[in-house]
Design a protein around this motif. Structure first.
Motif, PDB file in Angstrom:
ATOM      1  N   ASN A  14       0.857  -1.170   0.000  1.00 42.28           N
ATOM      2  CA  ASN A  14       0.000   0.000   0.000  1.00 42.28           C
ATOM      3  C   ASN A  14       0.905   1.236   0.000  1.00 42.28           C
ATOM      4  OD1 ASN A  14      -2.012   1.844   0.269  1.00 42.28           O
ATOM      5  ND2 ASN A  14      -2.653   1.207   2.304  1.00 42.28           N
ATOM      6  N   ALA A  15       0.772   2.051  -1.031  1.00 40.91           N
ATOM      7  CA  ALA A  15       1.553   3.286  -1.127  1.00 40.91           C
ATOM      8  C   ALA A  15       0.575   4.443  -1.290  1.00 40.91           C
ATOM      9  CB  ALA A  15       2.520   3.217  -2.295  1.00 40.91           C
ATOM     10  N   GLU A  16       0.505   5.270  -0.280  1.00 45.46           N
ATOM     11  CA  GLU A  16      -0.422   6.402  -0.280  1.00 45.46           C
ATOM     12  C   GLU A  16       0.324   7.658  -0.737  1.00 45.46           C
ATOM     13  OE1 GLU A  16      -2.536   8.932   3.176  1.00 45.46           O
ATOM     14  OE2 GLU A  16      -2.752   6.765   3.327  1.00 45.46           O
ATOM     15  N   LEU A  17      -0.273   8.392  -1.657  1.00 43.71           N
ATOM     16  CA  LEU A  17       0.344   9.604  -2.188  1.00 43.71           C
ATOM     17  C   LEU A  17       0.525  10.635  -1.077  1.00 43.71           C
ATOM     18  CD1 LEU A  17       1.337  11.042  -4.751  1.00 43.71           C
ATOM     19  CD2 LEU A  17      -0.968  11.884  -5.053  1.00 43.71           C
ATOM     20  N   HIS A  18       1.762  11.123  -0.926  1.00 48.67           N
ATOM     21  CA  HIS A  18       2.072  12.066   0.146  1.00 48.67           C
ATOM     22  C   HIS A  18       1.993  13.518  -0.319  1.00 48.67           C
ATOM     23  CE1 HIS A  18       3.940  13.595   3.783  1.00 48.67           C
ATOM     24  NE2 HIS A  18       4.744  14.301   3.016  1.00 48.67           N
ATOM     25  N   ASP A  19       2.315  13.772  -1.568  1.00 50.31           N
ATOM     26  CA  ASP A  19       2.414  15.143  -2.085  1.00 50.31           C
ATOM     27  C   ASP A  19       1.073  15.699  -2.571  1.00 50.31           C
ATOM     28  OD1 ASP A  19       5.090  15.283  -1.548  1.00 50.31           O
ATOM     29  OD2 ASP A  19       5.702  14.604  -3.528  1.00 50.31           O
ATOM     30  N   THR A  20       0.035  15.537  -1.788  1.00 49.54           N
ATOM     31  CA  THR A  20      -1.280  16.033  -2.211  1.00 49.54           C
ATOM     32  C   THR A  20      -1.386  17.548  -2.105  1.00 49.54           C
ATOM     33  OG1 THR A  20      -2.133  15.587   0.000  1.00 49.54           O
ATOM     34  CG2 THR A  20      -2.487  13.905  -1.671  1.00 49.54           C
ATOM     35  N   LEU A  21      -0.687  18.154  -1.166  1.00 53.71           N
ATOM     36  CA  LEU A  21      -0.728  19.616  -1.020  1.00 53.71           C
ATOM     37  C   LEU A  21      -0.127  20.296  -2.248  1.00 53.71           C
ATOM     38  CD1 LEU A  21      -1.410  22.045   0.746  1.00 53.71           C
ATOM     39  CD2 LEU A  21       0.869  21.861   1.723  1.00 53.71           C
ATOM     40  N   ILE A  22       0.972  19.775  -2.737  1.00 52.34           N
ATOM     41  CA  ILE A  22       1.610  20.338  -3.930  1.00 52.34           C
ATOM     42  C   ILE A  22       0.678  20.222  -5.129  1.00 52.34           C
ATOM     43  CG2 ILE A  22       3.524  20.012  -5.551  1.00 52.34           C
ATOM     44  CD1 ILE A  22       5.201  19.121  -3.125  1.00 52.34           C
ATOM     45  N   LEU A  23       0.033  19.074  -5.261  1.00 52.74           N
ATOM     46  CA  LEU A  23      -0.896  18.888  -6.379  1.00 52.74           C
ATOM     47  C   LEU A  23      -2.105  19.810  -6.261  1.00 52.74           C
ATOM     48  CD1 LEU A  23      -0.774  15.025  -6.742  1.00 52.74           C
ATOM     49  CD2 LEU A  23       0.246  16.731  -8.249  1.00 52.74           C
ATOM     50  N   ALA A  24      -2.586  20.018  -5.048  1.00 52.40           N
ATOM     51  CA  ALA A  24      -3.726  20.923  -4.854  1.00 52.40           C
ATOM     52  C   ALA A  24      -3.357  22.356  -5.237  1.00 52.40           C
ATOM     53  CB  ALA A  24      -4.198  20.866  -3.411  1.00 52.40           C
ATOM     54  N   ILE A  25      -2.169  22.783  -4.872  1.00 50.77           N
ATOM     55  CA  ILE A  25      -1.707  24.130  -5.232  1.00 50.77           C
ATOM     56  C   ILE A  25      -1.573  24.260  -6.744  1.00 50.77           C
ATOM     57  CG2 ILE A  25       0.254  25.718  -5.074  1.00 50.77           C
ATOM     58  CD1 ILE A  25       0.606  24.701  -2.172  1.00 50.77           C
ATOM     59  N   LEU A  26      -1.025  23.224  -7.396  1.00 51.02           N
ATOM     60  CA  LEU A  26      -0.901  23.256  -8.852  1.00 51.02           C
ATOM     61  C   LEU A  26      -2.265  23.305  -9.546  1.00 51.02           C
ATOM     62  CD1 LEU A  26       2.028  20.756  -9.507  1.00 51.02           C
ATOM     63  CD2 LEU A  26       2.050  23.238  -9.784  1.00 51.02           C
ATOM     64  N   VAL A  27      -3.230  22.579  -9.016  1.00 50.25           N
ATOM     65  CA  VAL A  27      -4.576  22.602  -9.590  1.00 50.25           C
ATOM     66  C   VAL A  27      -5.200  23.978  -9.431  1.00 50.25           C
ATOM     67  CG1 VAL A  27      -6.926  21.720  -9.252  1.00 50.25           C
ATOM     68  CG2 VAL A  27      -5.021  20.135  -9.425  1.00 50.25           C
ATOM     69  N   ILE A  28      -5.044  24.565  -8.257  1.00 49.78           N
ATOM     70  CA  ILE A  28      -5.611  25.898  -8.018  1.00 49.78           C
ATOM     71  C   ILE A  28      -4.975  26.936  -8.937  1.00 49.78           C
ATOM     72  CG2 ILE A  28      -5.756  27.753  -6.318  1.00 49.78           C
ATOM     73  CD1 ILE A  28      -6.164  25.529  -4.203  1.00 49.78           C
ATOM     74  N   LEU A  29      -3.663  26.831  -9.146  1.00 49.33           N
ATOM     75  CA  LEU A  29      -2.983  27.770 -10.043  1.00 49.33           C
ATOM     76  C   LEU A  29      -3.319  27.503 -11.514  1.00 49.33           C
ATOM     77  CD1 LEU A  29       0.527  28.012  -8.373  1.00 49.33           C
ATOM     78  CD2 LEU A  29      -1.279  29.723  -8.375  1.00 49.33           C
ATOM     79  N   ALA A  30      -3.602  26.246 -11.839  1.00 42.75           N
ATOM     80  CA  ALA A  30      -3.905  25.901 -13.236  1.00 42.75           C
ATOM     81  C   ALA A  30      -5.258  26.437 -13.678  1.00 42.75           C
ATOM     82  CB  ALA A  30      -3.871  24.387 -13.420  1.00 42.75           C
ATOM     83  N   ILE A  31      -6.169  26.625 -12.750  1.00 42.05           N
ATOM     84  CA  ILE A  31      -7.513  27.100 -13.125  1.00 42.05           C
ATOM     85  C   ILE A  31      -7.473  28.524 -13.707  1.00 42.05           C
ATOM     86  CG2 ILE A  31      -9.794  27.688 -12.228  1.00 42.05           C
ATOM     87  CD1 ILE A  31      -9.476  25.241 -10.345  1.00 42.05           C
ATOM     88  N   PRO A  32      -6.899  29.502 -13.010  1.00 40.06           N
ATOM     89  CA  PRO A  32      -6.937  30.853 -13.615  1.00 40.06           C
ATOM     90  C   PRO A  32      -5.925  31.065 -14.738  1.00 40.06           C
ATOM     91  CG  PRO A  32      -5.884  30.956 -11.482  1.00 40.06           C
ATOM     92  CD  PRO A  32      -6.382  29.563 -11.643  1.00 40.06           C
ATOM     93  N   PHE A  33      -4.767  30.387 -14.674  1.00 41.28           N
ATOM     94  CA  PHE A  33      -3.734  30.655 -15.673  1.00 41.28           C
ATOM     95  C   PHE A  33      -3.933  29.894 -16.979  1.00 41.28           C
ATOM     96  CE2 PHE A  33      -1.249  31.721 -11.763  1.00 41.28           C
ATOM     97  CZ  PHE A  33      -1.175  33.078 -12.021  1.00 41.28           C
ATOM     98  N   THR A  34      -4.596  28.749 -16.938  1.00 35.54           N
ATOM     99  CA  THR A  34      -4.776  27.967 -18.170  1.00 35.54           C
ATOM    100  C   THR A  34      -6.252  27.707 -18.473  1.00 35.54           C
ATOM    101  OG1 THR A  34      -4.628  25.861 -17.025  1.00 35.54           O
ATOM    102  CG2 THR A  34      -2.569  26.794 -17.832  1.00 35.54           C
ATOM    103  N   TYR A  35      -7.124  28.402 -17.780  1.00 36.78           N
ATOM    104  CA  TYR A  35      -8.570  28.252 -17.957  1.00 36.78           C
ATOM    105  C   TYR A  35      -9.026  26.807 -17.731  1.00 36.78           C
ATOM    106  CZ  TYR A  35      -8.081  32.871 -19.949  1.00 36.78           C
ATOM    107  OH  TYR A  35      -7.773  34.189 -20.129  1.00 36.78           O
ATOM    108  N   GLY A  36      -8.335  26.119 -16.844  1.00 37.08           N
ATOM    109  CA  GLY A  36      -8.722  24.757 -16.459  1.00 37.08           C
ATOM    110  C   GLY A  36      -8.108  23.659 -17.290  1.00 37.08           C
ATOM    111  N   ILE A  37      -7.487  23.985 -18.405  1.00 30.14           N
ATOM    112  CA  ILE A  37      -6.893  22.956 -19.264  1.00 30.14           C
ATOM    113  C   ILE A  37      -5.667  22.333 -18.601  1.00 30.14           C
ATOM    114  CG2 ILE A  37      -5.802  22.540 -21.503  1.00 30.14           C
ATOM    115  CD1 ILE A  37      -7.628  24.739 -22.610  1.00 30.14           C
ATOM    116  N   GLY A  38      -4.967  23.081 -17.798  1.00 31.16           N
ATOM    117  CA  GLY A  38      -3.773  22.582 -17.113  1.00 31.16           C
ATOM    118  C   GLY A  38      -4.075  21.463 -16.129  1.00 31.16           C
ATOM    119  N   ILE A  39      -5.308  21.402 -15.655  1.00 31.01           N
ATOM    120  CA  ILE A  39      -5.686  20.343 -14.712  1.00 31.01           C
ATOM    121  C   ILE A  39      -5.572  18.986 -15.384  1.00 31.01           C
ATOM    122  CG2 ILE A  39      -7.593  19.419 -13.343  1.00 31.01           C
ATOM    123  CD1 ILE A  39      -8.511  22.291 -12.928  1.00 31.01           C
TER     124      ILE A  39
END
Length: 131
Positions: free
Chosen positions: A77-102
């Motif tokens: 069982n390997a649980e993803l640890h870097d979820t905070l980094i991914l959440a920040i990238l998703v939040i930044l991808a919404i306004p800068f790429t109009y959601g396509i970056g997600i």
């Protein structure tokens, strides 16, 4: 279990017991970096481990022995640890790429999951070939 977490089960014939498996896995991951490990009677935990990926996972390997058949079930069982980094990238991808970056972030994270799964399965196959 999350969408990007790794979980699989394998049956193996442990002749030397859990210790040899745990030492083998520990030795494979401690080649490059020094990880904090926790070995108990039937489990091995390695937090914040890079499993041949860019993202970190909390790795937990648990064994259960069937004394009748003399085989062991290994649950990886390997649980993803870097979820905070991914959440920040998703939040930044919404306004800068109009959601396509997600889409690219999800594809990258899913690819990391596939890489981690392949690496862990290969590691168990290498262990099976040594016993």
């Amino acid at each position: 279990m999350g969408m990007f977490d790794v979980e699989f089960q394998e049956e193996i014939n442990l002749k030397e017991g859990n210790k040899s498996l745990f030492e083998f896995v520990k030795k494979q991951f401690l080649k490059d970096k020094d990880y904090e490990t926790k070995i108990e009677k039937e489990s091995l935990s390695i937090p914040k481990c890079n499993i041949n990926t860019y993202l970190r996972y909390n790795l937990n390997i648990t064994t259960s022995t069937n004394k009748k058949d003399k085989t062991s079930q290994i649950l990886v069982n390997a649980e993803l640890h870097d979820t905070l980094i991914l959440a920040i990238l998703v939040i930044l991808a919404i306004p800068f790429t109009y959601g396509i970056g997600i889409i690219f972030i999800v594809i990258f994270t899913y690819y990391q999951k596939i890489q981690a799964t392949k690496h862990l399965r290969k590691l168990l196959e290498n262990y099976k070939s040594t016993i």
